[in-house]
Motif scaffolding. Structure first.
Motif, mmCIF file in Angstrom:
data_model
loop_
_atom_site.group_PDB
_atom_site.id
_atom_site.type_symbol
_atom_site.label_atom_id
_atom_site.label_comp_id
_atom_site.label_asym_id
_atom_site.label_seq_id
_atom_site.Cartn_x
_atom_site.Cartn_y
_atom_site.Cartn_z
ATOM 1 N N ASN A 52 0.829 -1.200 0.000
ATOM 2 C CA ASN A 52 0.000 0.000 0.000
ATOM 3 C C ASN A 52 0.869 1.258 0.000
ATOM 4 O OD1 ASN A 52 -2.619 0.705 -0.368
ATOM 5 N ND2 ASN A 52 -3.086 0.939 1.819
ATOM 6 N N LEU A 98 -10.546 10.341 5.961
ATOM 7 C CA LEU A 98 -11.567 9.321 5.658
ATOM 8 C C LEU A 98 -12.813 9.538 6.514
ATOM 9 C CD1 LEU A 98 -12.010 6.673 4.026
ATOM 10 C CD2 LEU A 98 -11.163 5.437 6.020
ATOM 11 N N TYR A 129 -14.022 10.834 1.495
ATOM 12 C CA TYR A 129 -13.062 11.642 2.247
ATOM 13 C C TYR A 129 -13.583 13.064 2.358
ATOM 14 C CZ TYR A 129 -9.305 8.219 2.244
ATOM 15 O OH TYR A 129 -8.533 7.121 2.476
ATOM 16 N N VAL A 173 -11.544 8.640 -3.450
ATOM 17 C CA VAL A 173 -10.326 8.098 -4.052
ATOM 18 C C VAL A 173 -10.679 7.625 -5.456
ATOM 19 C CG1 VAL A 173 -8.583 6.286 -3.955
ATOM 20 C CG2 VAL A 173 -9.401 7.347 -1.846
ATOM 21 N N SER A 209 -6.669 4.378 -8.211
ATOM 22 C CA SER A 209 -5.569 4.549 -7.271
ATOM 23 C C SER A 209 -5.191 3.228 -6.605
ATOM 24 C CB SER A 209 -5.960 5.559 -6.199
ATOM 25 O OG SER A 209 -5.022 5.516 -5.148
ATOM 26 N N VAL A 212 -4.378 2.893 -3.627
ATOM 27 C CA VAL A 212 -4.872 2.817 -2.252
ATOM 28 C C VAL A 212 -6.391 2.616 -2.208
ATOM 29 C CG1 VAL A 212 -2.993 4.294 -1.455
ATOM 30 C CG2 VAL A 212 -5.256 5.285 -1.848
ATOM 31 N N ALA A 213 -7.009 2.502 -3.379
ATOM 32 C CA ALA A 213 -8.471 2.399 -3.403
ATOM 33 C C ALA A 213 -8.967 1.181 -2.632
ATOM 34 C CB ALA A 213 -8.973 2.352 -4.846
ATOM 35 N N PRO A 241 -8.287 2.110 1.810
ATOM 36 C CA PRO A 241 -8.146 3.560 1.979
ATOM 37 C C PRO A 241 -7.582 3.919 3.359
ATOM 38 C CG PRO A 241 -10.469 2.916 1.762
ATOM 39 C CD PRO A 241 -9.662 1.681 1.621
ATOM 40 N N ALA A 291 -5.201 10.963 3.956
ATOM 41 C CA ALA A 291 -4.625 10.835 2.625
ATOM 42 C C ALA A 291 -4.202 12.193 2.100
ATOM 43 C CB ALA A 291 -5.636 10.215 1.670
ATOM 44 N N TYR A 332 -3.505 14.055 -1.646
ATOM 45 C CA TYR A 332 -3.727 13.809 -3.067
ATOM 46 C C TYR A 332 -2.964 14.809 -3.911
ATOM 47 C CZ TYR A 332 -7.099 17.628 -2.608
ATOM 48 O OH TYR A 332 -7.681 18.832 -2.354
ATOM 49 N N GLU A 384 -0.817 7.764 1.556
ATOM 50 C CA GLU A 384 -1.181 7.867 2.974
ATOM 51 C C GLU A 384 -0.392 8.978 3.654
ATOM 52 O OE1 GLU A 384 -0.823 4.325 5.316
ATOM 53 O OE2 GLU A 384 -1.647 5.359 7.067
#
Ligand code: ADP
Ligand code: MG
Length: 839
Positions: A690, A772, A778, A789, A793, A795-796, A799, A803, A805, A821
């Motif tokens: 991750n 989150l 989010y 997300v 991605s 991390v989808a 999650p 996060a 972005y 993260e």
């Protein structure tokens, strides 16, 4: 029969049109209407959910309407947007297909299903069915094309024409006859020009002499000699861009190779393509006497005296040479486009023209309304190049088209089969690379199915990431008996002139930047063109003879929905990057800067705030050392900040790799339809543990480097080699800039410390933190918007609580793209002026 109809209606609900050829038109239109209403409802619900209680401005409301019209927003930031624009790789175009599929549903699905059927061994069957249908279509369209009379056909025979586009020829755009002009010599020149332009055997040098500007060469040079600043106005294709710099070179503005002529273009493709053409005309190698300079690509040398460049690059050159001392003439071309960089250039060049009486300044534009430029440049004289345009018949669709991609494809095919081949080429305006590729794919497929039944259609796409050899193809005439269709962005509106176009197909959309200073959000949006653009586009068909323009919208849309003119980019952009550049130039008084149209005060304030938060400015608004270093990088300030901050975290090597990957543009991964499982597995491997999307990009690059930059590795890993090569170039240049700002190359990941890398990224992007929520969405910490997300991605699947972005893209929802993260304590540690712990 009833059962069959029901089955087809069901299929329709699933947006499946393959089995739907024979639904009655009435039933179809009724369904289409219902579907549209549904979509609208969804959109509004979505919107209210995202921005509860936010009052929309008129512009935003209009925007909403457009969004609905095009089924969502475009997410990649590609060629159309000028060079200096910070770009994101469309890393996961496969997942982006989710949105795309929605948008192009009808056309795309039809294509995919046929292709799939073919693969599943149903080939013969599917094709023959398809063939029969296509044939019928052609017959039908022959009858139907250009006719308004749809009522006469009985319902029982009606094919479902989500595939036929009906037009009405409405108005005629008058030609600009040279006789109208006082200057009879020029009129004769224009006539002669067209007579000669028809002669295909004319050599390159003869061709030059046929351009309208040629007959005015002496007058033009005299005017340049007499006036320091001159506004040059002329119809597209009159030779402004390719000829004027050569004339200047010929008469000595570059004598002895000591000084250069600069000519700016809003788009990279235009700078490259025009430079190539001029080098060819002069019989020199590109990069020698004639060269170009675009971001991350400098194709010039010691010898270069004519330099085509993006407006953004000239802006950057001010940083190194504030008086542009190496140029004797600066041509700001395509001034009517009013890009952000061009607008800033206006103020800067006007200022140095005062300082440097020896420097000439030409402002060149395709619009006839040059008074505004003249006024701005202290009543500079306007030099008009009379051109000639033949009359153009304007056609509108009878009813609005739900899917303009599909309508465009069908219109092109209709034209191709109904108009005699060799009678003229077709130019189709699309909004970007992705769309161009989609249309190309569909057209190819359709043509394959049609086989030998129609004349050859040569498909020529043009966009920035297309290799240069293919870009040049658009200028080559189609072989005898064949027809050419050019798929272009609005680059073909005025920047590039393609001879031989007789038909223009104009869906009426283009990609524009939109910026909301309240949320600080900038995105590229597909929006309707302005009326001025639509007229320019139509005019492209009347260059060498009378033309026809097919607008894929109704006359009512044209009259009541389009704006007169596009809003200058400066009024709808995030200004952080230019404000930083201006500050680095020592321009502190931004409010007093000489803007042709000042940006909204709110945008300026936002930009100052943003730069202050990044530590580029101090509380008095002065440039800091960090700011000075950041300004060296031709990147978005946030990304520049991440690079500068990497010094502190000891990971400059990693961060410039990530920055290069983010800036390389275009897609990193690809996902062939028949190997999706493999492709997804390959992609997941880069996300091990991750790691987050930033580190994944780093992993991709490092693995590629380890393979010896192998194309083979790319193929096996489902990674685009072209993107990687570009990333490598970009990385090399960022490395050189790193040295210039005296940051030593250092690596933390060698010691396995990826958190250092993440912290450096956070130092640039701390304003992009999101937390989150219980429902899996989010909440953006600063703007308080609900965001998601992006499904592509890494991390989808898992999650993280916090996060960070890289950017937001608005498609069906507000999506975060490139997500990593974040540890909340980093925010307090890295940006204590921005965040504090809530106890
Ligand atoms: P303007 O700047 O006034 O619009 P240009 O100088 O761009 O006009 O174009 C003049 C002529 O040069 C046009 O007929 C165009 O077709 C031709 N031309 C421009 N670029 C190229 C190219 N890359 N290849 C072939 N022809 C070109
Ligand atoms: Mg031009």
């Amino acid at each position: 029969e009833q059962g069959e109809l029901a089955r087809r209606s069901d299929a329709m609900d699933k947006n499946d049109t393959s089995g739907l050829r024979r639904l009655s038109r009435r039933a179809y239109l009724q369904r289409r209407k219902e579907k549209k209403v549904e979509e609208m409802r969804d959109e509004i619900v979505d919107h209210e959910f995202l921005f509860p209680g936010v009052q929309l401005t008129a512009a935003e409301e209009r925007d909403m309407r457009h969004k609905k019209q095009v089924y969502g927003l475009v997410h990649d930031r590609d060629d159309g947007a000028g060079d200096d624009y910070y770009r994101m790789p469309d890393a996961y175009d496969a997942a982006a297909n989710v949105d795309q599929e929605k948008r192009f549903s009808v056309a795309r699905r039809r294509y995919e299903e046929t292709a799939e059927a073919a693969r599943d061994g149903k080939t013969a069957n599917a094709l023959s069915e398809q063939e029969a249908w296509e044939e019928q279509q052609i017959r039908k369209s022959r009858l139907q094309f250009g006719s308004m009379d749809r009522g006469r056909r009985g319902d029982e025979y009606e094919l479902l024409f989500d595939d036929g586009v009906e037009f009405v020829r409405s108005t005629v755009m008058a030609g600009t006859a040279p006789a109208d002009d006082d200057d009879t010599a020029a009129a004769a020149a224009a006539d002669e020009y067209h007579a000669e332009a028809m002669d295909a055997k004319a050599t390159l040098q003869d061709e030059r002499k046929t351009l309208p500007v040629y007959k005015l060469k002496d007058d033009l040079l005299k005017a340049i000699d007499e006036h320091q600043v001159l506004i040059v106005v002329g119809e597209t294709g009159s030779g402004k861009t390719t000829q004027i710099p050569q004339y200047l070179h010929e008469v000595g503005y570059t004598a002895g190779g000591r000084k250069k002529v600069a000519c700016t273009q809003p788009r990279r493709v235009a700078a490259m393509s025009v430079a190539a053409r001029v080098a060819e005309e002069m019989g020199v190698k590109l990069g020698h006497e004639v060269g170009y300079s675009i971001r991350f690509e400098d194709c010039t040398s010691e010898k270069t005296v004519i330099k085509y460049m993006t407006d953004g690059m000239l802006l950057r050159e001010f940083l190194g040479e504030p008086d542009l001392g190496s140029y004797s003439v600066v041509v700001v071309d395509e001034a009517h486009e009013r890009t952000l960089a061009t607008d800033i250039l206006f103020g800067l060049v006007k200022d140095i023209a005062r300082l440097r009486p020896d420097m000439k300044l030409l402002i060149s534009s395709a619009t006839l309304n040059a008074d505004k430029f003249s006024d701005f440049f202290d009543a500079a004289p306007v030099f008009r190049i009379p051109g000639r345009r033949f009359e153009v018949g304007i056609h509108y669709t009878v009813a609005p088209e739900a899917d303009y991609i599909d309508a465009a494809v069908v219109t092109v095919l209709q034209l191709h089969v109904t108009e005699p081949p060799g009678g003229g080429d077709i130019l189709l305006f699309l909004t970007g690379q992705e769309e161009i590729e989609t249309v190309e794919e569909i057209l190819r497929h359709r043509l394959r199915v049609l086989g030998g039944k129609v004349a050859e259609l040569v498909i020529c796409p043009i966009y920035a990431n297309l290799p240069a050899e293919l870009q040049a193809k658009i200028f080559e005439p189609a072989p005898a008996g064949a027809r050419k269709v050019v798929l272009a962005t609005n680059i073909a509106e005025t920047s590039l002139t393609i001879d031989g176009i007789k038909y223009v197909v104009d869906p009426g959309f283009c990609k524009v930047k939109s910026y909301n200073p309240r949320t600080g959000m900038e995105s590229l949006v597909v929006a309707p063109v302005s009326r001025a653009s639509a007229e320019q586009r139509a005019g492209r068909s009347g260059r060498t003879g009378p033309g026809e323009c097919f607008r894929l919208y109704t006359e009512y849309n044209f009259v009541s929905d389009l704006d007169d003119d596009a809003v200058p980019e400066i009024q709808r952009s995030n200004l952080a990057s230019v404000v930083l550049a201006l500050k680095a130039l020592g321009i502190n008084d931004l409010v007093g800067f000489d803007f042709m149209d000042p940006p909204p005060a709110e945008s300026l304030l936002r930009a100052l705030e943003e730069l202050f938060a990044l530590g580029a400015l101090n509380s008095r608004g002065e440039l800091t050392k960090t700011g000075r270093r950041m300004a060296e990088f031709p990147l978005d300030p946030m990304l520049s900040k991440a690079i500068v901050a990497s010094e502190r975290y000891g990971c400059s090597e990693e961060v410039i790799t990530i920055a290069a990957m983010l800036s390389a543009g275009n897609a990193v991964f690809y996902r062939p339809r028949d190997k999706r499982v493999h492709a997804d597995a390959a992609r997941r491997a880069f996300h091990a543990g991750n790691a987050g999307d930033h580190v994944a990009l780093l992993n991709v690059y490092n693995a590629w480097a380890e393979s010896g930059y192998s194309p083979q590795w790319c193929r096996e890993s489902f990674v685009q080699h072209r993107t990687m090569r570009r990333a490598r170039d970009v990385r090399d240049q960022l490395g050189a800039l790193l040295e210039r700002v005296e940051i030593a190359p250092c690596s933390s990941a060698g010691g396995g410390d990826l958190d250092a890398v993440r912290k450096a990224v956070t130092a640039g992007y701390f304003r992009h933190a999101a937390r989150l929520q219980r429902d899996g969405s989010y909440r953006a910490v600063k703007s308080r918007q609900t965001v998601f997300v992006h499904p592509s991605s890494g991390v989808a699947q898992a999650p993280p609580r916090w996060a960070l972005y890289h950017e937001l893209v608005l498609t069906t929802k507000e999506y975060m793209r490139q997500v990593t993260e974040l540890k909340p304590e980093w925010l307090v540690e890295i940006a204590p002026h921005y965040y504090e712990r809530k106890d």
